[in-house]
Design an enzyme around this catalytic site. Sequence first.
Site, PDB file in Angstrom:
ATOM      1  N   HIS A  33      -0.243   4.556   7.191  1.00  0.00           N
ATOM      2  CA  HIS A  33       0.435   5.173   6.052  1.00  0.00           C
ATOM      3  C   HIS A  33       0.838   6.627   6.286  1.00  0.00           C
ATOM      4  O   HIS A  33       0.141   7.361   6.997  1.00  0.00           O
ATOM      5  CB  HIS A  33      -0.469   5.095   4.817  1.00  0.00           C
ATOM      6  N   SER A  85       0.794  -1.226   0.000  1.00  0.00           N
ATOM      7  CA  SER A  85       0.000   0.000   0.000  1.00  0.00           C
ATOM      8  C   SER A  85       0.824   1.273   0.000  1.00  0.00           C
ATOM      9  O   SER A  85       0.316   2.339  -0.342  1.00  0.00           O
ATOM     10  CB  SER A  85      -0.944   0.009   1.204  1.00  0.00           C
ATOM     11  N   ASP A 114      -3.152   7.891   8.028  1.00  0.00           N
ATOM     12  CA  ASP A 114      -4.095   6.997   8.691  1.00  0.00           C
ATOM     13  C   ASP A 114      -3.324   6.115   9.678  1.00  0.00           C
ATOM     14  O   ASP A 114      -2.209   6.441  10.059  1.00  0.00           O
ATOM     15  CB  ASP A 114      -4.908   6.177   7.675  1.00  0.00           C
TER      16      ASP A 114
END
Length: 359
Positions: free
Chosen positions: A327, A40, A324
Amino acid sequence: MATIANKNVASLFFLANVLAMLAPRLCGAAVPALFILGDSTADVGTNSFLANSHARANFPANGIDFPNSRATGRFSNGFNSADYIAKLMGFRRSPQPFLYLVTIKSGLQKRKFRGVNFASGGAGILDITGQDLIVVPLSEQIKQFATVRSNLTVVMGPKGTASFLSKSVFSISIGSNDIFGHFATNSTVPKKQFISVLMTAYESYIKSLYSLGARKFGIISVPPVGCCPSQRIFNSTGGCLEIQNDFSRSFHSELSILMSKISSDLPALKYSIGNTYEMTMNVIENHLLFGLKDVETACCGSGTQTCTPAASFCSNRNEYLFWDLYHPTQGASFLAAQVLYIGDKRFVSPINFYELAEY
């Protein structure tokens, strides 16, 4: 120790301030294409094309600072490190996701082909990592690249493709989810054995990419995963989970040894490894020097909650390290890319990404 830490901080701070002056000379390195694999931290929308994936970011407030405030599937308030590395190499942003390009007629056979992003949020080195989330593991990402290579061969021919790929950069950012998974499942496998399993798989993937024509590898190691907001909540003091950070340190150490060994076996291979553990810890410990006021909680999700479409988010996003629970913010990603690109051997070795691109 204090002197060493101060030198590291000074180095990072210096890089953050001088890149703007150097950018005209550094950008546009001789890289015909950029191929990005990973999780991600580099995903630019792959999982948005997986109908049943549970690891998606194609909803607000993700992308609030992206052009036109679009939620592109990036796990960020804007661009991520893959985008900034691409920008520093002369591209507009990260290449498009493979799963998007296959939906376009001749999407993989353009004569002005500039690369592909295969990264998938939740993916790991091990196939079992992220399996329940329905993502694209690294093994499958490499199979997708093999498809790309076949399409390039149709356009360029075997010799042309080999030359093209040998000059391109292959960026890999993966490993964090494997460590998260190890702890989430309460695995009893000892650290040394677990990291060894990861390195064995990593070696096979590097050699597979090499056999397909890759020669330049920009490796991004594992950051201090125990310092993510998602993990701090398990520490009664709110501090980092050092047992997880210990895995991160071991991962980087063993990966450095592995890549040195592989490059000895395959002389045509060139590589650069970003020590994101060291980079991130220096920012956390000296965050005010980088204009950051919060390096412990998440901007989206009120600090300790999941970033969902209904979640609130901070207005001072440039002052946060984390977007978040897992990340970095766009600003933090920009800083990381700068260090990877022109950092010294304390943060990226044996050469930096700029030197790799120019090799």
